[in-house]
Design a protein around this motif. Structure first.
Motif, PDB file in Angstrom:
ATOM      1  N   THR A  80       0.801  -1.230   0.000  1.00 41.54           N
ATOM      2  CA  THR A  80       0.000   0.000   0.000  1.00 41.54           C
ATOM      3  C   THR A  80       0.829   1.274   0.000  1.00 41.54           C
ATOM      4  N   SER A  81       2.125   1.168   0.170  1.00 39.91           N
ATOM      5  CA  SER A  81       2.970   2.368   0.160  1.00 39.91           C
ATOM      6  C   SER A  81       3.289   2.743  -1.285  1.00 39.91           C
ATOM      7  N   PRO A  82       2.827   3.913  -1.729  1.00 38.58           N
ATOM      8  CA  PRO A  82       3.041   4.295  -3.118  1.00 38.58           C
ATOM      9  C   PRO A  82       4.494   4.648  -3.450  1.00 38.58           C
ATOM     10  N   SER A  83       5.299   4.941  -2.420  1.00 38.96           N
ATOM     11  CA  SER A  83       6.692   5.308  -2.664  1.00 38.96           C
ATOM     12  C   SER A  83       7.524   4.928  -1.441  1.00 38.96           C
ATOM     13  N   LYS A  84       8.834   4.953  -1.606  1.00 41.62           N
ATOM     14  CA  LYS A  84       9.748   4.672  -0.484  1.00 41.62           C
ATOM     15  C   LYS A  84       9.645   5.773   0.559  1.00 41.62           C
ATOM     16  N   LYS A  85       9.425   7.003   0.121  1.00 47.72           N
ATOM     17  CA  LYS A  85       9.254   8.105   1.076  1.00 47.72           C
ATOM     18  C   LYS A  85       8.000   7.877   1.913  1.00 47.72           C
ATOM     19  N   SER A  86       6.932   7.465   1.259  1.00 51.45           N
ATOM     20  CA  SER A  86       5.688   7.171   1.967  1.00 51.45           C
ATOM     21  C   SER A  86       5.886   6.045   2.978  1.00 51.45           C
ATOM     22  N   LEU A  87       6.607   5.011   2.583  1.00 48.29           N
ATOM     23  CA  LEU A  87       6.911   3.895   3.487  1.00 48.29           C
ATOM     24  C   LEU A  87       7.717   4.391   4.677  1.00 48.29           C
ATOM     25  N   TYR A  88       8.731   5.218   4.423  1.00 43.61           N
ATOM     26  CA  TYR A  88       9.562   5.793   5.489  1.00 43.61           C
ATOM     27  C   TYR A  88       8.693   6.579   6.474  1.00 43.61           C
ATOM     28  N   LEU A  89       7.854   7.460   5.954  1.00 44.27           N
ATOM     29  CA  LEU A  89       7.016   8.290   6.816  1.00 44.27           C
ATOM     30  C   LEU A  89       6.002   7.454   7.590  1.00 44.27           C
ATOM     31  N   THR A  90       5.453   6.425   6.954  1.00 43.24           N
ATOM     32  CA  THR A  90       4.516   5.535   7.643  1.00 43.24           C
ATOM     33  C   THR A  90       5.213   4.830   8.802  1.00 43.24           C
ATOM     34  N   LEU A  91       6.419   4.328   8.553  1.00 43.33           N
ATOM     35  CA  LEU A  91       7.152   3.617   9.611  1.00 43.33           C
ATOM     36  C   LEU A  91       7.651   4.553  10.704  1.00 43.33           C
ATOM     37  N   SER A  92       7.785   5.827  10.406  1.00 39.45           N
ATOM     38  CA  SER A  92       8.215   6.748  11.459  1.00 39.45           C
ATOM     39  C   SER A  92       7.024   7.264  12.273  1.00 39.45           C
ATOM     40  N   ASP A  93       5.846   7.260  11.670  1.00 41.03           N
ATOM     41  CA  ASP A  93       4.659   7.741  12.381  1.00 41.03           C
ATOM     42  C   ASP A  93       3.847   6.633  13.049  1.00 41.03           C
ATOM     43  N   ASN A  94       3.991   5.397  12.544  1.00 41.28           N
ATOM     44  CA  ASN A  94       3.158   4.295  13.020  1.00 41.28           C
ATOM     45  C   ASN A  94       3.996   3.050  13.289  1.00 41.28           C
TER      46      ASN A  94
END
Length: 151
Positions: A80-94
């Motif tokens: 579900t992560s559209p980009s590596k940046k999105s994955l990074y931000l998801t893992l840092s927030d959740n």
């Protein structure tokens, strides 16, 4: 004189614009996630490079796949992560729960360092199984099933 200054700043701007995006991405690889985001305001080429998967994959831990594979939500997170940046931000927030609920994992947003939180049951506590010294109690508001109480 004002004309000279304007021409000079336009010339400086043009020097930045001639760098290929791959070169800018390599420059951003030498920074951290925060600086990469800050550099995105320099120019459209820096913005594009700072959004690239190449840059953000560099900020993600090299063993991320093995860490995420310990989570029930790991495969859906990747899908579900559209980009590596999105994955990074998801893992840092959740944080994600790993190791059969014994640990959680997340990334420190500023640096990308790994953060693990261990459950009390995953620790080796001296006399942890002796009721004289410890009681394991269930707290409904807790994110894990039990908490430890010292006597």
């Amino acid at each position: 004189m004002a004309t000279e200054m304007k021409t000079e700043s336009e010339e400086e701007k043009n020097k930045i614009d001639v760098l290929p995006e791959e070169c800018i991405a390599n420059i951003l690889l030498l920074t951290d996630p925060v600086d990469s985001c800050k550099f995105s305001i320099v120019s459209k080429d820096f913005c594009s490079a700072s959004e690239s998967d190449i840059v953000w994959e560099h900020f993600l831990p090299s063993d991320l796949i093995s860490i995420i594979s310990e989570s029930q939500s790991g495969s859906s997170l990747l899908a579900t992560s559209p980009s590596k940046k999105s994955l990074y931000l998801t893992l840092s927030d959740n944080p994600i729960i790993i190791d059969n609920g014994k640990k959680s994992f997340q990334l420190e947003k500023q640096s990308g360092k790994k953060i693990y939180m261990l459950s009390a049951r995953d620790l080796s506590i001296t006399w942890g199984d002796t009721p004289t010294y410890w009681n394991w109690i269930i707290l409904p508001e807790s994110s894990t099933d039990t908490q430890v109480e010292e006597h």
